[in-house]
Design a protein around this motif. Sequence first.
Motif: not given
Length: 373
Positions: A153-155, A158-162
């Motif tokens: 998850v990006s600091y 909050g972009f969350k990756q699969n």
Amino acid sequence: MLLKVRSEFPGLEKKLILSSCSQSAISLDVMNAMDEYKNSLLEEGMSWETWMEKVNSAKEKFARIINCDASEVAILSSVSDSISSILQSLDLNKQDVCVTEMDFPCVGHAILAQKQKQDINVIFIPAENNMIPLETYETHITENTALTCISHVSYYNGFKQNIKDIAKIAHKKGSLLLVDAYQSAGAVNIDVKDMDIDILVTGMQKYLLGVPGITFLYVKKELAERLYPTTIGWFGQKNPFAFDLKNLDYAHSAQRFNTGTPPVINAYIADAALSFIDKVGMETIQNYLSKLSSFTIEKAAELGFEIASPLDNSKKGTSTAIYVDDASNIEKKLKQAGFVVSSRKDVIRIAPHIYNNEEDIVNCLLKLKELSH
Ligand SMILES: Cc1ncc(COP(=O)(O)O)c(C=O)c1O
């Protein structure tokens, strides 16, 4: 249940804490753990046995959360330390290392520092609209990539990756996958085996409800046994208490990445905080925070804010980033008004935890609206 949980975080009586992407509120259990360490020093003076029990107990609890064996987890003091140590142990000469533009700066720094010693081709995987499409990984990771570094998850937003899908691409091309999970651990389920992660770094300060100064480095057993870290210490030896100055005897599995005396007070705190997470349950926490996340996006949009986070909740962790002018000054003003949030670059990040509710989010957004106009 929420009301009961809330009463276990006394800091909320003073300020509305929505800063889990940086520092969460601390629980009564954590405060008691601080006292427990203080009292052990007062009463026992020194107690290596109890200290090591706490360190091992914290490690075991963390290992359960990410579904690995405790021997696959080393304890260090910061995520920066952990990443630097791993990079030093890898032979990256004449190969590519991929790092995404969404990663925390310390990942880039650690790779660039290694580049001074090894002939590494550093590839920055680009972001599009503060997200990284899966296809981008297909094009940038090649047969020459030795290591791919990503954030779960990006600091920033909050972009969350699969992870599972990215791991498939990385492994198909022969690259190791290093996941920075500092913004996901404690908020989003992690299963290192199911996700097929080779190396994972995270720490206690954010959603794991602890404090800075203690971090966990997971290295898959089969990989760890092939690595010989040069950032080393007596706790990275098979038997630290052998006091053998003339021999380097690497411990098994990830234990060889341990360095000097572990951060003992932080381990007391980590053990208490991880017990709390375990008591509430990761499934409950994840579901609750996911609902709060989509509620925050809805409300922020309704109030006319420009949102830097993905609007699709399935691509988002807990934190919601909102563009504001002079974000760090707004952070200070919000604090004076009783709201603790965290700014980064041009955004204010609203990052709740299990002790927050929808009313907290609305009150914070309304105050932000008032202050940012
Ligand atoms: C995703 C992520 N990685 C790494 C770090 C840095 O961690 P440390 O200060 O322990 O090196 C942070 C801190 O905010 C972070 O959010």
